[in-house]
Each structure stands twice: as structure tokens, then as C-alpha cells.
Scaffold this motif. Structure first.
Motif, mmCIF file in Angstrom:
data_model
loop_
_atom_site.group_PDB
_atom_site.id
_atom_site.type_symbol
_atom_site.label_atom_id
_atom_site.label_comp_id
_atom_site.label_asym_id
_atom_site.label_seq_id
_atom_site.Cartn_x
_atom_site.Cartn_y
_atom_site.Cartn_z
ATOM 1 N N GLU A 1 0.831 -1.209 0.000
ATOM 2 C CA GLU A 1 0.000 0.000 0.000
ATOM 3 C C GLU A 1 0.863 1.256 0.000
ATOM 4 O O GLU A 1 0.629 2.186 -0.777
ATOM 5 C CB GLU A 1 -0.923 -0.011 1.216
ATOM 6 N N SER B 1 -5.506 0.966 -9.860
ATOM 7 C CA SER B 1 -6.211 -0.317 -9.773
ATOM 8 C C SER B 1 -5.449 -1.313 -8.912
ATOM 9 O O SER B 1 -6.054 -2.116 -8.199
ATOM 10 C CB SER B 1 -6.485 -0.883 -11.164
ATOM 11 N N VAL C 1 -6.124 -0.392 -5.377
ATOM 12 C CA VAL C 1 -7.472 -0.853 -5.040
ATOM 13 C C VAL C 1 -7.442 -2.325 -4.619
ATOM 14 O O VAL C 1 -8.081 -2.706 -3.635
ATOM 15 C CB VAL C 1 -8.441 -0.630 -6.223
ATOM 16 N N ARG C 2 -6.690 -3.141 -5.331
ATOM 17 C CA ARG C 2 -6.588 -4.568 -4.971
ATOM 18 C C ARG C 2 -6.039 -4.741 -3.560
ATOM 19 O O ARG C 2 -6.536 -5.576 -2.794
ATOM 20 C CB ARG C 2 -5.686 -5.293 -5.970
ATOM 21 N N LEU D 1 -6.093 -2.501 -1.074
ATOM 22 C CA LEU D 1 -7.053 -1.985 -0.098
ATOM 23 C C LEU D 1 -8.209 -2.960 0.099
ATOM 24 O O LEU D 1 -8.648 -3.192 1.230
ATOM 25 C CB LEU D 1 -7.560 -0.608 -0.530
ATOM 26 N N ARG D 2 -8.696 -3.535 -0.980
ATOM 27 C CA ARG D 2 -9.787 -4.506 -0.866
ATOM 28 C C ARG D 2 -9.339 -5.745 -0.099
ATOM 29 O O ARG D 2 -10.098 -6.303 0.683
ATOM 30 C CB ARG D 2 -10.304 -4.871 -2.252
ATOM 31 N N HIS E 1 -12.700 -1.154 1.862
ATOM 32 C CA HIS E 1 -13.531 -0.939 0.675
ATOM 33 C C HIS E 1 -13.918 0.522 0.480
ATOM 34 O O HIS E 1 -13.977 0.996 -0.657
ATOM 35 C CB HIS E 1 -14.771 -1.830 0.740
ATOM 36 N N GLU F 1 -12.223 3.145 1.240
ATOM 37 C CA GLU F 1 -11.058 3.872 0.729
ATOM 38 C C GLU F 1 -10.778 3.481 -0.725
ATOM 39 O O GLU F 1 -10.317 4.295 -1.524
ATOM 40 C CB GLU F 1 -9.840 3.557 1.602
ATOM 41 N N ALA F 2 -11.074 2.242 -1.069
ATOM 42 C CA ALA F 2 -10.785 1.737 -2.408
ATOM 43 C C ALA F 2 -11.750 2.275 -3.465
ATOM 44 O O ALA F 2 -11.350 2.517 -4.607
ATOM 45 C CB ALA F 2 -10.827 0.212 -2.405
ATOM 46 N N GLU F 3 -13.000 2.473 -3.094
ATOM 47 C CA GLU F 3 -14.030 2.812 -4.088
ATOM 48 C C GLU F 3 -13.718 4.066 -4.907
ATOM 49 O O GLU F 3 -13.801 4.025 -6.139
ATOM 50 C CB GLU F 3 -15.394 2.934 -3.415
ATOM 51 N N TYR G 1 -10.962 3.341 -7.359
ATOM 52 C CA TYR G 1 -11.458 2.505 -8.457
ATOM 53 C C TYR G 1 -12.215 3.373 -9.472
ATOM 54 O O TYR G 1 -11.990 3.256 -10.687
ATOM 55 C CB TYR G 1 -12.354 1.410 -7.900
#
Length: 86
Positions: free
Chosen positions: A27, A53, A56-57, A59-60, A65, A67-69, A72
Motif C-alpha cells: 500500500e 487499480s 485498489v486490490r 485496499l480490498r 472498501h 477507501e478503495a471505491e 477505483y
């Protein structure tokens, strides 16, 4: 020092950490690569979309989620602006 080549190297190292399940390290490096890209590349550069992207992987995988949205969504917007389908 904040050259796009450095961002690419950080991204590659982050990918190794991701593969090893070292999410905190991955991260941090992805965020640094993105920060460098934001100052040294065009705002719609495909590398930024790719690095977002990947972040995002990570963070997910950590259950972050919310923070990732938005990251994304930003990656998708860059791809759409470039006419890319994935």
C-alpha cells in the motif's frame, strides 16, 4: 528524484509485496508511485489508472472498501477517457 521511472520501480516492488501478502508495504509503495505519477505524468496517463487499480486490490484485500471505491472510480474514469475497455 520523482521521475516516472522511479514510480514504475516502486510499483513493481509493491507488486512483489502484494504477492507475498505484505499489504502494508505494498500500500505504501503504490501510494508513493501514484503520488509521483500525479506530479510527473498527465492526469489521464494509463500508468496512473493501472497503479490506482493495483492499490485498489491491496485496499480490498485489507477490507478497506470505502477507501478503495473512489480510487477505483478514478481508475475507471481514466480508462474511459482513453477509450480503454479494461
Amino acid at each position: 528524484p520523482d521521475h516516472p521511472g522511479l514510480a514504475t520501480s516502486l510499483n513493481n516492488l509493491a507488486g512483489l509485496f502484494l504477492a507475498q501478502g505484505k499489504y502494508d508495504e505494498a500500500e505504501s509503495l503504490y501510494k508513493r508511485a501514484i503520488a509521483i505519477g500525479e506530479t510527473s505524468l498527465a492526469p489521464d496517463h494509463p500508468d496512473l489508472a493501472k497503479w490506482l487499480s493495483y492499490l485498489v486490490r491491496v485496499l480490498r484485500a485489507q477490507g478497506k472498501h470505502d477507501e478503495a471505491e473512489p480510487l477505483y472510480d478514478r481508475a475507471i474514469a481514466i480508462c474511459v477517457s482513453l477509450g480503454e475497455s479494461n
